[in-house]
Design a protein around this motif. Sequence first.
Motif, PDB file in Angstrom:
ATOM      1  N   VAL A  49       0.842  -1.196   0.000  1.00 47.02           N
ATOM      2  CA  VAL A  49       0.000   0.000   0.000  1.00 47.02           C
ATOM      3  C   VAL A  49       0.877   1.246   0.000  1.00 47.02           C
ATOM      4  O   VAL A  49       0.668   2.184  -0.780  1.00 47.02           O
ATOM      5  CB  VAL A  49      -0.945   0.001   1.216  1.00 47.02           C
ATOM      6  CG1 VAL A  49      -1.683   1.335   1.323  1.00 47.02           C
ATOM      7  CG2 VAL A  49      -1.939  -1.152   1.135  1.00 47.02           C
ATOM      8  N   ASP A  50       1.886   1.262   0.893  1.00 45.20           N
ATOM      9  CA  ASP A  50       2.810   2.404   0.969  1.00 45.20           C
ATOM     10  C   ASP A  50       3.489   2.653  -0.375  1.00 45.20           C
ATOM     11  O   ASP A  50       3.600   3.798  -0.833  1.00 45.20           O
ATOM     12  CB  ASP A  50       3.889   2.144   2.027  1.00 45.20           C
ATOM     13  CG  ASP A  50       3.347   2.111   3.441  1.00 45.20           C
ATOM     14  OD1 ASP A  50       2.256   2.654   3.674  1.00 45.20           O
ATOM     15  OD2 ASP A  50       4.023   1.540   4.308  1.00 45.20           O
ATOM     16  N   THR A  51       3.957   1.573  -0.999  1.00 46.53           N
ATOM     17  CA  THR A  51       4.682   1.688  -2.265  1.00 46.53           C
ATOM     18  C   THR A  51       3.793   2.287  -3.345  1.00 46.53           C
ATOM     19  O   THR A  51       4.210   3.171  -4.112  1.00 46.53           O
ATOM     20  CB  THR A  51       5.204   0.316  -2.709  1.00 46.53           C
ATOM     21  OG1 THR A  51       6.135  -0.169  -1.732  1.00 46.53           O
ATOM     22  CG2 THR A  51       5.900   0.396  -4.056  1.00 46.53           C
ATOM     23  N   HIS A  52       2.552   1.800  -3.431  1.00 45.90           N
ATOM     24  CA  HIS A  52       1.642   2.313  -4.457  1.00 45.90           C
ATOM     25  C   HIS A  52       1.320   3.788  -4.212  1.00 45.90           C
ATOM     26  O   HIS A  52       1.376   4.597  -5.160  1.00 45.90           O
ATOM     27  CB  HIS A  52       0.355   1.498  -4.466  1.00 45.90           C
ATOM     28  CG  HIS A  52      -0.670   2.012  -5.433  1.00 45.90           C
ATOM     29  ND1 HIS A  52      -0.510   1.949  -6.798  1.00 45.90           N
ATOM     30  CD2 HIS A  52      -1.867   2.636  -5.224  1.00 45.90           C
ATOM     31  CE1 HIS A  52      -1.552   2.490  -7.399  1.00 45.90           C
ATOM     32  NE2 HIS A  52      -2.391   2.920  -6.465  1.00 45.90           N
ATOM     33  N   LEU A  53       1.009   4.137  -2.971  1.00 38.33           N
ATOM     34  CA  LEU A  53       0.665   5.529  -2.684  1.00 38.33           C
ATOM     35  C   LEU A  53       1.852   6.452  -2.953  1.00 38.33           C
ATOM     36  O   LEU A  53       1.683   7.545  -3.505  1.00 38.33           O
ATOM     37  CB  LEU A  53       0.186   5.656  -1.237  1.00 38.33           C
ATOM     38  CG  LEU A  53      -1.143   4.957  -0.907  1.00 38.33           C
ATOM     39  CD1 LEU A  53      -1.467   5.113   0.566  1.00 38.33           C
ATOM     40  CD2 LEU A  53      -2.274   5.506  -1.767  1.00 38.33           C
ATOM     41  N   LYS A  54       3.031   6.023  -2.588  1.00 38.61           N
ATOM     42  CA  LYS A  54       4.216   6.838  -2.840  1.00 38.61           C
ATOM     43  C   LYS A  54       4.434   7.028  -4.338  1.00 38.61           C
ATOM     44  O   LYS A  54       4.801   8.128  -4.796  1.00 38.61           O
ATOM     45  CB  LYS A  54       5.448   6.194  -2.202  1.00 38.61           C
ATOM     46  CG  LYS A  54       6.717   7.025  -2.344  1.00 38.61           C
ATOM     47  CD  LYS A  54       7.883   6.356  -1.622  1.00 38.61           C
ATOM     48  CE  LYS A  54       9.163   7.192  -1.755  1.00 38.61           C
ATOM     49  NZ  LYS A  54      10.303   6.536  -1.040  1.00 38.61           N
ATOM     50  N   ALA A  55       4.195   5.967  -5.111  1.00 38.84           N
ATOM     51  CA  ALA A  55       4.419   6.030  -6.564  1.00 38.84           C
ATOM     52  C   ALA A  55       3.492   7.025  -7.237  1.00 38.84           C
ATOM     53  O   ALA A  55       3.841   7.598  -8.274  1.00 38.84           O
ATOM     54  CB  ALA A  55       4.245   4.643  -7.176  1.00 38.84           C
ATOM     55  N   ILE A  56       2.318   7.242  -6.664  1.00 36.17           N
ATOM     56  CA  ILE A  56       1.379   8.186  -7.280  1.00 36.17           C
ATOM     57  C   ILE A  56       1.361   9.524  -6.526  1.00 36.17           C
ATOM     58  O   ILE A  56       0.487  10.362  -6.766  1.00 36.17           O
ATOM     59  CB  ILE A  56      -0.049   7.602  -7.356  1.00 36.17           C
ATOM     60  CG1 ILE A  56      -0.593   7.296  -5.958  1.00 36.17           C
ATOM     61  CG2 ILE A  56      -0.055   6.350  -8.227  1.00 36.17           C
ATOM     62  CD1 ILE A  56      -2.062   6.870  -5.979  1.00 36.17           C
ATOM     63  N   GLY A  57       2.315   9.695  -5.630  1.00 36.76           N
ATOM     64  CA  GLY A  57       2.455  10.971  -4.945  1.00 36.76           C
ATOM     65  C   GLY A  57       1.430  11.231  -3.865  1.00 36.76           C
ATOM     66  O   GLY A  57       1.101  12.380  -3.575  1.00 36.76           O
ATOM     67  N   ARG A  58       0.936  10.154  -3.235  1.00 33.92           N
ATOM     68  CA  ARG A  58      -0.075  10.300  -2.191  1.00 33.92           C
ATOM     69  C   ARG A  58       0.471   9.821  -0.845  1.00 33.92           C
ATOM     70  O   ARG A  58       1.259   8.869  -0.764  1.00 33.92           O
ATOM     71  CB  ARG A  58      -1.348   9.509  -2.535  1.00 33.92           C
ATOM     72  CG  ARG A  58      -1.995   9.913  -3.830  1.00 33.92           C
ATOM     73  CD  ARG A  58      -2.388  11.390  -3.821  1.00 33.92           C
ATOM     74  NE  ARG A  58      -3.579  11.631  -3.001  1.00 33.92           N
ATOM     75  CZ  ARG A  58      -3.822  12.778  -2.387  1.00 33.92           C
ATOM     76  NH1 ARG A  58      -2.951  13.772  -2.443  1.00 33.92           N
ATOM     77  NH2 ARG A  58      -4.937  12.937  -1.687  1.00 33.92           N
ATOM     78  N   SER A  59       0.037  10.466   0.202  1.00 31.46           N
ATOM     79  CA  SER A  59       0.459  10.147   1.559  1.00 31.46           C
ATOM     80  C   SER A  59      -0.322   8.946   2.099  1.00 31.46           C
ATOM     81  O   SER A  59      -1.466   8.706   1.682  1.00 31.46           O
ATOM     82  CB  SER A  59       0.205  11.363   2.463  1.00 31.46           C
ATOM     83  OG  SER A  59       0.165  11.004   3.819  1.00 31.46           O
ATOM     84  N   PRO A  60       0.248   8.194   3.050  1.00 27.73           N
ATOM     85  CA  PRO A  60      -0.525   7.133   3.707  1.00 27.73           C
ATOM     86  C   PRO A  60      -1.806   7.652   4.342  1.00 27.73           C
ATOM     87  O   PRO A  60      -2.772   6.903   4.513  1.00 27.73           O
ATOM     88  CB  PRO A  60       0.436   6.600   4.770  1.00 27.73           C
ATOM     89  CG  PRO A  60       1.796   6.880   4.222  1.00 27.73           C
ATOM     90  CD  PRO A  60       1.654   8.194   3.499  1.00 27.73           C
ATOM     91  N   ARG A  61      -1.837   8.943   4.671  1.00 27.42           N
ATOM     92  CA  ARG A  61      -3.030   9.509   5.294  1.00 27.42           C
ATOM     93  C   ARG A  61      -4.223   9.567   4.347  1.00 27.42           C
ATOM     94  O   ARG A  61      -5.347   9.799   4.779  1.00 27.42           O
ATOM     95  CB  ARG A  61      -2.727  10.913   5.807  1.00 27.42           C
ATOM     96  CG  ARG A  61      -1.775  10.930   6.995  1.00 27.42           C
ATOM     97  CD  ARG A  61      -1.475  12.338   7.430  1.00 27.42           C
ATOM     98  NE  ARG A  61      -0.666  12.383   8.642  1.00 27.42           N
ATOM     99  CZ  ARG A  61      -0.225  13.497   9.200  1.00 27.42           C
ATOM    100  NH1 ARG A  61      -0.512  14.665   8.647  1.00 27.42           N
ATOM    101  NH2 ARG A  61       0.493  13.453  10.310  1.00 27.42           N
TER     102      ARG A  61
END
Length: 249
Positions: A49-61
């Motif tokens: 989940v972290d990897t995908h969100l980071k790849a699209i420029g989104r925070s875990p929040r």
Amino acid sequence: MLIENAKGGYSFLKGIAPYSAGAVAMPGFQIEHARLAKPVAIGAGFEQVDTHLKAIGRSPRTLCGMELRSPRPFTFQGFNDFNAGYVKHLEKRDILVDGLNPVARTNVAPEIDSASEPVIFAFSYTVPVRVAFHTFVVAGAGELPEGSLDPHEIVRHGEDTPEALAEKARFVLGLMNSRLRGLGATWDEATRVNVYTVHDIGPLFAKTIVPQVGNARQGVTWHYTRPPITGIEYEMDVRGYAREVVLPA
């Protein structure tokens, strides 16, 4: 009452410690849905989940929905123990809002070909957009009153006759209606309506389920799974999202 999660781009309905009752995108954002091609154990799954969100420029929040699969239904105590560990993953990512869990969740136990441990199946998150659909996630619910984890309050506890299942379904549909209203959403905006049970609910579709769901665009999907806690027989969730992706294993 909706609670704003400005850092996540969505508002949510207060639930209980393990999950919120639902989330809805704030203006300027919409909710996307990502499914793992192969479900992954909780710890490694959160890393994906972290990897995908980071790849699209989104925070875990921005995480607003989680879908889990368990090997078998938990006892009530086992469910509480599991939830304590699950919430730590959210706390580690600073996702809680003033001590409240904003992330809606569905956790069910497939009757066939289940994993050997709890896994992450899919998740939802917000992205900024210029023109947004009205998108939302309604958390899964079985035949227990809102906010309760008391086995004595299960509707028609220990019964699975057609009449009991119909009463359970009507009760859960009432919860879905209440949560949709709380999110300012409607059945017409739903892109996915799910039912989770191993019981034959074919007879319920025409008389009980479809009249409530109405013309939900994607119909109703029946999953041959059990709800996450022993004694609960019927569960539903509802989602409305603008885009879905499948992440490779």
